[in-house]
Write a protein that holds these residues in place. Structure first.
Motif, PDB file in Angstrom:
ATOM      1  N   GLU A   1       0.820  -1.216   0.000  1.00 18.15           N
ATOM      2  CA  GLU A   1       0.000   0.000   0.000  1.00 18.15           C
ATOM      3  C   GLU A   1       0.856   1.270   0.000  1.00 18.15           C
ATOM      4  O   GLU A   1       0.587   2.219   0.742  1.00 18.15           O
ATOM      5  N   LEU A   2       1.872   1.282  -0.840  1.00 17.26           N
ATOM      6  CA  LEU A   2       2.716   2.470  -0.965  1.00 17.26           C
ATOM      7  C   LEU A   2       2.171   3.348  -2.087  1.00 17.26           C
ATOM      8  O   LEU A   2       2.233   2.998  -3.261  1.00 17.26           O
TER       9      LEU A   2
ATOM     10  N   HIS B   1       5.599  -8.440  -9.104  1.00 16.03           N
ATOM     11  CA  HIS B   1       6.626  -7.428  -8.885  1.00 16.03           C
ATOM     12  C   HIS B   1       6.298  -6.115  -9.606  1.00 16.03           C
ATOM     13  O   HIS B   1       7.192  -5.317  -9.884  1.00 16.03           O
ATOM     14  N   SER B   2       5.021  -5.912  -9.917  1.00 20.87           N
ATOM     15  CA  SER B   2       4.557  -4.619 -10.393  1.00 20.87           C
ATOM     16  C   SER B   2       3.669  -3.990  -9.321  1.00 20.87           C
ATOM     17  O   SER B   2       3.860  -2.850  -8.936  1.00 20.87           O
ATOM     18  N   GLY B   3       2.701  -4.764  -8.866  1.00 20.87           N
ATOM     19  CA  GLY B   3       1.980  -4.374  -7.655  1.00 20.87           C
ATOM     20  C   GLY B   3       0.838  -3.404  -7.809  1.00 20.87           C
ATOM     21  O   GLY B   3       0.302  -2.910  -6.822  1.00 20.87           O
ATOM     22  N   PHE B   4       0.447  -3.092  -9.040  1.00 14.73           N
ATOM     23  CA  PHE B   4      -0.658  -2.158  -9.237  1.00 14.73           C
ATOM     24  C   PHE B   4      -2.011  -2.864  -9.222  1.00 14.73           C
ATOM     25  O   PHE B   4      -2.124  -4.026  -9.590  1.00 14.73           O
ATOM     26  N   ASP B   5      -3.047  -2.115  -8.843  1.00 15.54           N
ATOM     27  CA  ASP B   5      -4.423  -2.553  -9.046  1.00 15.54           C
ATOM     28  C   ASP B   5      -5.132  -1.457  -9.848  1.00 15.54           C
ATOM     29  O   ASP B   5      -4.469  -0.612 -10.463  1.00 15.54           O
ATOM     30  N   GLU B   6      -6.457  -1.462  -9.834  1.00 17.33           N
ATOM     31  CA  GLU B   6      -7.205  -0.509 -10.658  1.00 17.33           C
ATOM     32  C   GLU B   6      -6.921   0.956 -10.310  1.00 17.33           C
ATOM     33  O   GLU B   6      -7.212   1.857 -11.110  1.00 17.33           O
TER      34      GLU B   6
ATOM     35  N   GLY C   1       0.016   5.339  -8.877  1.00 13.06           N
ATOM     36  CA  GLY C   1      -1.008   4.553  -8.216  1.00 13.06           C
ATOM     37  C   GLY C   1      -0.485   4.055  -6.887  1.00 13.06           C
ATOM     38  O   GLY C   1       0.343   4.716  -6.251  1.00 13.06           O
ATOM     39  N   VAL C   2      -0.932   2.873  -6.474  1.00 11.65           N
ATOM     40  CA  VAL C   2      -0.550   2.309  -5.185  1.00 11.65           C
ATOM     41  C   VAL C   2       0.134   0.958  -5.414  1.00 11.65           C
ATOM     42  O   VAL C   2      -0.413   0.084  -6.089  1.00 11.65           O
TER      43      VAL C   2
END
Length: 381
Positions: A344-345, A359-364, A350-351
């Motif tokens: 949650e950075l 290892h990308s870690g994005f959501d919508e 995005g976050v």
């Protein structure tokens, strides 16, 4: 006796000085600020002075190298940073093909690599080598899902695709084919071109002959413009979609009227005045203001990919310092582990929430649906 005490004090002082010097965190940055990818790499190089100057009480020093958009030069730069500069992590390089060519060196040396590139192939499928790579752009499937959902909502039944003949275009072809099949959209034509091509008349004619309802162009940076202008010149009237690789202001200037009505999914930075308030909006606005103050223009979203890499490292370094000293294998290993545990950075794009598998870690929260209206980026309503 006095001489011995003086000598001991001198040796102790030297040891303390050496320890302090070793504590400096060294981050290499490889960008394509010259050559064919310079439209991407320039804003990335310009973002380096804006990166965090310290973390966990230790100074961060950035060592910047230009690979001239040449994958061979990317390898040379990586080896120099690893073998001569003994960096603790590397941000870069700018191009997807360049990044694919240096993964093995990051893995062999145990040096975390933060890749500000478009292709998800740098982190997927996850392997022993790719576990050292973290990606600071949205994965293709996250962006593609938004585009295909929009196509389905608009009743599009057939799609043509023109993509670059490199890891970026190839991975987009794979992702889109899978999503289209699930959405009941038929891929009627898939064509490839080289980034440096000055004409793609043949490819665009083949797409036109298939008469698709819409066309998706999967190309990064300035290479995204030529397929669209060519299709428009040849009379194509259907909807044209672009990937986040086209998300830069020069796309608007180079494409002119030919890119009006384009739809893409990309960073909130393109439409920052229209999106709702959020931590990412605050961070992006601050980055954009600082960049503008320094260079007199707004940054491309590609520059923000390097800026976010700096924020990820700033967040991970304190935990890594508990396990090792900068310059050591223990520190690099701990830094890799800490990056993988990012949760949650909020950053400009995005976050980020990383996992061993992602290892990308994005959501919508890492994408907005955007269109081109009157020569400007606008939220798609």
């Amino acid at each position: 006796m006095l001489l011995k005490k003086s000598l001991s004090a001198l040796l102790l002082g030297s040891a303390l000085t050496a320890t302090a010097a070793q504590a400096e965190v060294k981050i290499g940055v490889v960008t394509s600020s010259t050559g064919p990818i310079a439209m991407v790499g320039t804003s990335q190089k310009n973002s380096i002075p804006l990166l965090p100057a310290s973390a966990g009480g230790e100074t961060i020093r950035y060592i910047s190298l230009d690979d001239s958009s040449d994958p061979t030069e990317s390898v040379k730069a990586f080896k120099k940073l690893i073998d001569e500069e003994h960096v603790d992590a590397i941000i870069g390089p700018s191009g997807s093909a360049n990044a694919m060519g240096v993964i093995q060196f990051a893995a062999e040396s145990g040096t975390p690599m933060l890749a500000p590139v478009g292709s998800a192939a740098v982190v997927l499928p996850m392997t022993e080598q790719k576990k050292w790579v973290f990606k600071t752009t949205q994965n293709d499937d996250l962006i593609a899902k938004a585009l295909v959902d929009d196509m389905a909502a608009k009743g599009i039944k057939t799609l043509g695709l023109i993509g670059t003949a490199d890891p970026y275009g190839e991975n987009w072809s794979l992702v889109v084919a899978k999503l289209c099949a699930a959405a009941g959209i038929k891929l009627t034509a898939v064509e490839r071109f080289q980034r440096q091509d000055t004409s793609i008349t043949g490819q665009s004619l083949k797409v036109l002959m298939a008469n698709p309802d819409a066309v998706l162009i999967a190309a990064p940076g300035s290479s995204s413009v030529l397929p669209q202008t060519t299709l428009k010149d040849q009379g194509y009237q259907g909807q044209i979609y672009q990937t986040h690789g086209a998300a830069l202001d020069p796309f608007l200037k180079l494409g002119g009227k030919a890119v009006e009505g384009t739809i893409l999914a990309a960073s909130l930075m393109l439409v920052i005045d229209e999106v709702a308030d959020s931590p990412s909006k605050t961070i992006a606005a601050d980055y954009m203001q600082r960049y503008n103050d320094k260079y007199g223009e707004n940054p491309a979203t590609f520059g923000a990919n390097v800026y976010d890499a700096g924020l990820l490292l700033e967040n991970a370094i304190p935990a890594a310092l508990e396990k090792g000293t900068p310059g050591s294998a223990e520190f690099r290993n701990a830094l890799r582990d800490a990056l993988e545990q990012t949760n949650e950075l909020a950053a400009t794009q995005g976050v980020y929430s990383m996992t061993p598998e992602d290892h990308s870690g994005f959501d919508e929260r890492g994408r907005e649906m955007i269109t081109v209206q009157d020569g400007s980026w606008k939220l798609l309503k």
